[in-house]
Design a protein around this motif. Structure first.
Motif, PDB file in Angstrom:
ATOM      1  N   TYR A  11       0.675  -0.831  -0.404  1.00 57.49           N
ATOM      2  CA  TYR A  11      -0.223  -0.097  -0.010  1.00 57.49           C
ATOM      3  C   TYR A  11       1.248   1.328  -0.204  1.00 57.49           C
ATOM      4  O   TYR A  11       0.848   2.459  -1.182  1.00 57.49           O
ATOM      5  CB  TYR A  11      -0.725  -0.837   0.887  1.00 57.49           C
ATOM      6  CG  TYR A  11      -2.041  -0.773   1.456  1.00 57.49           C
ATOM      7  CD1 TYR A  11      -2.848  -0.537  -0.022  1.00 57.49           C
ATOM      8  CD2 TYR A  11      -2.960  -1.710   2.167  1.00 57.49           C
ATOM      9  CE1 TYR A  11      -3.886  -0.769  -0.238  1.00 57.49           C
ATOM     10  CE2 TYR A  11      -3.809  -1.933   1.948  1.00 57.49           C
ATOM     11  CZ  TYR A  11      -4.948  -2.199   1.109  1.00 57.49           C
ATOM     12  OH  TYR A  11      -5.332  -3.167   1.304  1.00 57.49           O
ATOM     13  N   LYS A  12       1.685   1.339   0.708  1.00 56.44           N
ATOM     14  CA  LYS A  12       2.900   2.407   1.295  1.00 56.44           C
ATOM     15  C   LYS A  12       3.358   2.646  -0.477  1.00 56.44           C
ATOM     16  O   LYS A  12       3.297   3.779  -0.922  1.00 56.44           O
ATOM     17  CB  LYS A  12       3.567   1.974   1.667  1.00 56.44           C
ATOM     18  CG  LYS A  12       4.490   3.973   1.483  1.00 56.44           C
ATOM     19  CD  LYS A  12       5.349   3.861   3.310  1.00 56.44           C
ATOM     20  CE  LYS A  12       6.544   4.388   3.414  1.00 56.44           C
ATOM     21  NZ  LYS A  12       6.795   5.311   2.054  1.00 56.44           N
ATOM     22  N   TYR A  15       0.420   2.797  -3.204  1.00 56.99           N
ATOM     23  CA  TYR A  15      -0.809   3.985  -3.209  1.00 56.99           C
ATOM     24  C   TYR A  15       0.329   5.446  -2.254  1.00 56.99           C
ATOM     25  O   TYR A  15       0.371   6.668  -3.195  1.00 56.99           O
ATOM     26  CB  TYR A  15      -2.144   3.626  -3.293  1.00 56.99           C
ATOM     27  CG  TYR A  15      -2.100   2.492  -3.877  1.00 56.99           C
ATOM     28  CD1 TYR A  15      -2.794   3.095  -5.067  1.00 56.99           C
ATOM     29  CD2 TYR A  15      -1.869   1.275  -3.668  1.00 56.99           C
ATOM     30  CE1 TYR A  15      -3.259   1.545  -5.657  1.00 56.99           C
ATOM     31  CE2 TYR A  15      -2.360   0.432  -4.101  1.00 56.99           C
ATOM     32  CZ  TYR A  15      -2.974   0.409  -5.430  1.00 56.99           C
ATOM     33  OH  TYR A  15      -3.714  -0.580  -5.495  1.00 56.99           O
ATOM     34  N   TRP A  16       0.651   5.180  -1.184  1.00 60.93           N
ATOM     35  CA  TRP A  16       0.417   6.278  -0.568  1.00 60.93           C
ATOM     36  C   TRP A  16       1.637   6.941  -1.361  1.00 60.93           C
ATOM     37  O   TRP A  16       1.531   8.182  -1.222  1.00 60.93           O
ATOM     38  CB  TRP A  16       1.322   5.600   1.579  1.00 60.93           C
ATOM     39  CG  TRP A  16       1.338   6.856   1.968  1.00 60.93           C
ATOM     40  CD1 TRP A  16       2.662   8.000   2.316  1.00 60.93           C
ATOM     41  CD2 TRP A  16      -0.087   8.040   3.081  1.00 60.93           C
ATOM     42  NE1 TRP A  16       2.173   8.280   3.369  1.00 60.93           N
ATOM     43  CE2 TRP A  16       1.225   8.674   2.982  1.00 60.93           C
ATOM     44  CE3 TRP A  16      -1.029   7.175   2.791  1.00 60.93           C
ATOM     45  CZ2 TRP A  16       0.262   9.831   3.962  1.00 60.93           C
ATOM     46  CZ3 TRP A  16      -1.331   8.107   4.038  1.00 60.93           C
ATOM     47  CH2 TRP A  16      -0.882   9.533   4.502  1.00 60.93           C
ATOM     48  N   GLY A  21       0.772  11.022  -0.214  1.00 60.62           N
ATOM     49  CA  GLY A  21       0.391  11.127   1.102  1.00 60.62           C
ATOM     50  C   GLY A  21       1.492  11.835   2.176  1.00 60.62           C
ATOM     51  O   GLY A  21       0.484  12.548   2.852  1.00 60.62           O
ATOM     52  N   ASP A  29      -4.952  13.571   3.038  1.00 67.67           N
ATOM     53  CA  ASP A  29      -4.216  12.178   2.486  1.00 67.67           C
ATOM     54  C   ASP A  29      -5.193  11.027   2.274  1.00 67.67           C
ATOM     55  O   ASP A  29      -4.973  10.061   1.754  1.00 67.67           O
ATOM     56  CB  ASP A  29      -3.317  13.191   3.506  1.00 67.67           C
ATOM     57  CG  ASP A  29      -3.315  12.263   5.297  1.00 67.67           C
ATOM     58  OD1 ASP A  29      -4.533  12.063   4.832  1.00 67.67           O
ATOM     59  OD2 ASP A  29      -2.151  12.001   6.076  1.00 67.67           O
ATOM     60  N   TYR A  30      -5.734  10.829   3.794  1.00 66.42           N
ATOM     61  CA  TYR A  30      -6.686   9.674   3.337  1.00 66.42           C
ATOM     62  C   TYR A  30      -7.510   9.401   2.632  1.00 66.42           C
ATOM     63  O   TYR A  30      -7.905   8.446   1.937  1.00 66.42           O
ATOM     64  CB  TYR A  30      -7.340   9.336   5.322  1.00 66.42           C
ATOM     65  CG  TYR A  30      -8.198   8.434   4.929  1.00 66.42           C
ATOM     66  CD1 TYR A  30      -7.647   6.726   5.115  1.00 66.42           C
ATOM     67  CD2 TYR A  30      -9.535   8.445   5.624  1.00 66.42           C
ATOM     68  CE1 TYR A  30      -8.602   6.306   4.698  1.00 66.42           C
ATOM     69  CE2 TYR A  30     -10.153   7.588   6.022  1.00 66.42           C
ATOM     70  CZ  TYR A  30      -9.639   6.009   5.264  1.00 66.42           C
ATOM     71  OH  TYR A  30     -10.141   5.015   5.293  1.00 66.42           O
ATOM     72  N   PHE A  33      -5.912   8.618  -0.353  1.00 68.44           N
ATOM     73  CA  PHE A  33      -4.969   7.400  -0.761  1.00 68.44           C
ATOM     74  C   PHE A  33      -6.034   6.342  -0.430  1.00 68.44           C
ATOM     75  O   PHE A  33      -5.863   5.218  -1.431  1.00 68.44           O
ATOM     76  CB  PHE A  33      -4.735   7.177   1.269  1.00 68.44           C
ATOM     77  CG  PHE A  33      -4.328   5.691   1.289  1.00 68.44           C
ATOM     78  CD1 PHE A  33      -3.239   5.374   0.465  1.00 68.44           C
ATOM     79  CD2 PHE A  33      -4.366   4.957   2.693  1.00 68.44           C
ATOM     80  CE1 PHE A  33      -2.054   3.749   0.668  1.00 68.44           C
ATOM     81  CE2 PHE A  33      -3.979   3.834   2.106  1.00 68.44           C
ATOM     82  CZ  PHE A  33      -3.268   3.704   2.120  1.00 68.44           C
ATOM     83  N   ASP A  34      -7.870   6.319  -0.330  1.00 65.64           N
ATOM     84  CA  ASP A  34      -8.778   5.205  -0.348  1.00 65.64           C
ATOM     85  C   ASP A  34      -8.998   5.466  -1.831  1.00 65.64           C
ATOM     86  O   ASP A  34      -8.923   4.929  -2.527  1.00 65.64           O
ATOM     87  CB  ASP A  34      -9.566   5.524   0.477  1.00 65.64           C
ATOM     88  CG  ASP A  34     -10.377   5.071   0.417  1.00 65.64           C
ATOM     89  OD1 ASP A  34     -10.343   3.484   1.091  1.00 65.64           O
ATOM     90  OD2 ASP A  34     -11.464   5.460   0.424  1.00 65.64           O
ATOM     91  N   TYR A 157       0.261   7.353   7.832  1.00 66.34           N
ATOM     92  CA  TYR A 157       0.258   6.601   7.055  1.00 66.34           C
ATOM     93  C   TYR A 157       0.297   5.281   7.232  1.00 66.34           C
ATOM     94  O   TYR A 157      -0.774   3.970   6.680  1.00 66.34           O
ATOM     95  CB  TYR A 157       1.469   6.357   6.091  1.00 66.34           C
ATOM     96  CG  TYR A 157       1.916   4.511   5.708  1.00 66.34           C
ATOM     97  CD1 TYR A 157       1.128   4.270   4.175  1.00 66.34           C
ATOM     98  CD2 TYR A 157       2.402   3.762   5.754  1.00 66.34           C
ATOM     99  CE1 TYR A 157       1.084   3.416   3.754  1.00 66.34           C
ATOM    100  CE2 TYR A 157       2.453   2.630   4.866  1.00 66.34           C
ATOM    101  CZ  TYR A 157       1.701   2.530   4.743  1.00 66.34           C
ATOM    102  OH  TYR A 157       1.309   0.527   3.647  1.00 66.34           O
ATOM    103  N   GLN A 164      -7.229   1.555   6.213  1.00 74.03           N
ATOM    104  CA  GLN A 164      -7.559   0.933   4.761  1.00 74.03           C
ATOM    105  C   GLN A 164      -8.172  -0.747   4.344  1.00 74.03           C
ATOM    106  O   GLN A 164      -8.685  -1.212   3.363  1.00 74.03           O
ATOM    107  CB  GLN A 164      -6.860   1.370   3.616  1.00 74.03           C
ATOM    108  CG  GLN A 164      -6.833   0.709   1.915  1.00 74.03           C
ATOM    109  CD  GLN A 164      -7.622   1.287   1.135  1.00 74.03           C
ATOM    110  OE1 GLN A 164      -8.032   2.028   1.665  1.00 74.03           O
ATOM    111  NE2 GLN A 164      -8.818   0.223   0.348  1.00 74.03           N
TER     112      GLN A 164
END
Length: 168
Positions: A11-12, A15-16, A21, A29-30, A33-34, A157, A164
Motif C-alpha cells: 500500500y505504501k 498508493y501512499w 501522502g 491524505d486519507y 489514499f482510499d 501512513y 484501508q
C-alpha cells in the motif's frame, strides 16, 4: 491469509507514496489514499488536481502541492469525496454496487478528521515519550531519534493503511 504487516509495504509503495501522502494535509491524505486504492492513482491525482484548480495531468507535483497548501483541508477532503462519488455514479455498475460504494465514500469522509485528531494526539504523546527516554533508547545504538515530523508521517501512513485494510 495476508495480514496488515504483509500488505502495508505494498500500500505504501503503490498508493501512499504515489499520491505523495506525506506531503498532503491530514484528512486530505486519507481521502486521496482510499481513492487511489479503489479507483487508481491517476484518477486520485486528477480529482485532487481538479479540486484545487490546477491542470489535471494525473501526476502530483510541486504545482499541485502548492495549490493544496492554499486550501482548507476539511473542505478539500469533502470536495474530493464529492467528486469521487460523482465519478462512481457514472459507472454502469452503480446500480449493482452503488449502495456499498456510497457508504464507503461516506465512511472515508467521516473518518478523515477524527483520524486527524487521534494522530495528532498520538504523535504528541510519542514525541513526549521519546524526549524523556531519548538517552536510554538511542544512546546505546549511537543513533539519533526520529524527528517529530518523521514520527508523525509514519503514524499517518500506518493509520491510513490499517484503516484501508479494515474497510476491505
Amino acid at each position: 491469509a495476508l495480514g496488515p504487516q504483509d500488505v502495508s509495504p505494498l500500500y505504501k509503495a503503490q498508493y501512499w507514496d504515489k499520491i505523495k501522502g506525506d506531503s498532503l494535509p491530514l484528512g486530505v491524505d486519507y481521502a486521496c489514499f482510499d481513492l487511489a486504492v479503489n479507483s487508481g492513482v491517476g484518477r486520485a491525482a486528477k480529482i485532487l488536481q481538479q479540486a484545487v484548480g490546477v491542470t489535471a495531468d494525473g501526476a502530483i507535483g510541486t504545482a499541485t502541492l502548492a495549490a493544496v497548501e492554499s486550501q482548507n483541508p476539511r473542505t478539500l477532503a469533502t470536495e474530493i469525496c464529492d467528486a469521487r462519488l460523482a465519478f462512481l455514479q457514472t459507472l454502469p455498475t452503480w446500480g449493482t454496487f452503488g449502495k456499498g460504494w456510497g457508504r464507503r465514500v461516506d465512511e472515508v469522509e467521516k473518518a478523515a478528521f477524527p483520524l486527524q485528531e487521534r494522530l495528532r494526539a498520538a504523535a504528541e504523546e510519542r514525541e513526549s515519550v521519546e524526549r524523556t527516554q531519548q538517552p536510554s533508547l538511542f544512546a546505546a545504538a549511537n543513533e539519533q531519534p526520529p524527528s517529530p515530523r518523521a514520527t508523525m508521517l509514519r503514524a499517518r501512513y500506518l493509520a491510513a493503511a490499517h484503516r484501508q485494510i479494515d474497510l476491505l
